[in-house]
Design a protein around this motif. Structure first.
Motif, mmCIF file in Angstrom:
data_model
loop_
_atom_site.group_PDB
_atom_site.id
_atom_site.type_symbol
_atom_site.label_atom_id
_atom_site.label_comp_id
_atom_site.label_asym_id
_atom_site.label_seq_id
_atom_site.Cartn_x
_atom_site.Cartn_y
_atom_site.Cartn_z
ATOM 1 N N ILE A 10 -27.897 18.379 9.999
ATOM 2 C CA ILE A 10 -27.277 17.367 9.141
ATOM 3 C C ILE A 10 -26.752 18.015 7.864
ATOM 4 N N ARG A 11 -27.498 18.923 7.288
ATOM 5 C CA ARG A 11 -27.032 19.613 6.079
ATOM 6 C C ARG A 11 -25.754 20.406 6.369
ATOM 7 N N ASP A 14 -23.002 17.926 6.681
ATOM 8 C CA ASP A 14 -22.627 17.438 5.348
ATOM 9 C C ASP A 14 -21.607 18.385 4.715
ATOM 10 N N ALA A 18 -17.668 17.634 3.902
ATOM 11 C CA ALA A 18 -17.110 17.811 2.560
ATOM 12 C C ALA A 18 -15.823 18.636 2.623
ATOM 13 N N ARG A 30 -22.707 13.809 13.259
ATOM 14 C CA ARG A 30 -23.762 13.486 12.287
ATOM 15 C C ARG A 30 -24.437 12.176 12.686
ATOM 16 N N GLN A 42 -28.007 5.161 8.908
ATOM 17 C CA GLN A 42 -27.140 6.327 8.769
ATOM 18 C C GLN A 42 -26.370 6.587 10.067
ATOM 19 N N ASN A 46 -22.268 6.469 10.157
ATOM 20 C CA ASN A 46 -21.463 7.618 10.577
ATOM 21 C C ASN A 46 -20.583 7.284 11.769
#
Length: 80
Positions: A10-11, A14, A18, A30, A42, A46
């Motif tokens: 997930i990081r 992310d 971005a 995600r 979430q 998404n």
């Protein structure tokens, strides 16, 4: 897959989102990661964003499936 692996994924997603905020597939992936964590809000958020970006996204069927599952799972709560 362990929860820490999913959170790490997930990081990474992310960061990718971005950098590429219009890539519907990243939101779809995600959403799948949040599915594995059973973070339904979430997950749905998404999938919904993926659909907004691409109405033909596979997130359409996944979002519908999550909604069906949650409606079935929580049906008993309405009778309390």
């Amino acid at each position: 897959m362990q929860e820490s692996d999913i959170e790490s994924a997930i990081r990474r997603l992310d960061a990718d989102i971005a950098a590429h905020p219009t890539d519907d597939n990243l939101f779809y992936e995600r959403g799948n990661a949040y599915w594995k964590l059973q973070d339904w809000k979430q997950c749905l958020d998404n999938y919904t964003e993926a659909i907004r970006l691409n109405p033909d996204s596979p997130a359409v069927s996944m979002r519908n499936m999550v909604r069906d599952i949650l409606q079935f799972y929580n049906k008993e709560m309405y009778n309390v």
